[in-house]
Design a protein around this motif. Structure first.
Motif, PDB file in Angstrom:
ATOM      1  N   GLU A 160     -10.204  91.545  -7.776  1.00  0.00           N
ATOM      2  CA  GLU A 160     -11.076  91.935  -8.885  1.00  0.00           C
ATOM      3  C   GLU A 160     -11.010  93.449  -9.123  1.00  0.00           C
ATOM      4  O   GLU A 160     -11.004  93.914 -10.258  1.00  0.00           O
TER       5      GLU A 160
ATOM      6  N   ASP B  34     -13.181  87.569   4.773  1.00  0.00           N
ATOM      7  CA  ASP B  34     -13.142  88.123   3.417  1.00  0.00           C
ATOM      8  C   ASP B  34     -14.422  88.876   3.059  1.00  0.00           C
ATOM      9  O   ASP B  34     -14.388  89.796   2.249  1.00  0.00           O
TER      10      ASP B  34
ATOM     11  N   LYS C 296      -9.574  93.845  -2.854  1.00  0.00           N
ATOM     12  CA  LYS C 296      -9.772  92.563  -3.529  1.00  0.00           C
ATOM     13  C   LYS C 296      -9.165  92.593  -4.923  1.00  0.00           C
ATOM     14  O   LYS C 296      -9.053  93.635  -5.559  1.00  0.00           O
TER      15      LYS C 296
ATOM     16  N   GLY D  86     -13.972  96.352  -0.742  1.00  0.00           N
ATOM     17  CA  GLY D  86     -13.734  95.863  -2.096  1.00  0.00           C
ATOM     18  C   GLY D  86     -12.467  96.395  -2.745  1.00  0.00           C
ATOM     19  O   GLY D  86     -11.950  95.791  -3.687  1.00  0.00           O
TER      20      GLY D  86
END
Length: 117
Positions: A67, A57, A65, A62
């Motif tokens: 978020e 991970d 992901k 990013g």
């Protein structure tokens, strides 16, 4: 299938059969080019991360992901009016391309299921 040999803390040589690839975990690159292209570690990088007992991970870009997805959809998408609110456009009409016969023998219209009794 792969064997990883570290040359430094972040550089690894991964051998697959008779080919070898250089994986740089710090810059997130592999000589196969997959990792730089997709943002997801390739099989060679995965072998290097696994041999170091690291977490996969931490090496995924990013954009993948949750978020980042939540941040992208944080604001509501505004509603749009229907065709009655569109401004009329003047100019040449756009038509679909003409249907042309493809080369080769045309397919028959009957199906295999229809022939079975």
């Amino acid at each position: 299938m792969c064997t990883s040999r570290p040359s430094s803390e972040t550089m690894h040589e991964v051998a697959v059969e008779n080919k070898a690839f250089v994986v740089d975990l710090k810059n997130r690159t592999c000589t196969c080019g997959w990792w730089a292209l997709n943002g997801i570690p390739c099989s060679h990088a995965f072998e290097s991360i696994r041999s170091m007992r690291g977490h996969l991970d931490l090496y995924v870009d990013g954009f993948f992901k949750m978020e980042f997805v939540k941040m992208a959809y944080k604001f509501p998408i505004p509603a749009l009016e229907g065709r009655q609110a569109w401004m009329p456009v003047f100019g040449n009409k756009v038509y679909p391309p003409r249907i042309r016969r493809m080369p080769g023998r045309p397919k028959t219209k009957r199906r295999r299921e229809a022939l079975e009794i």
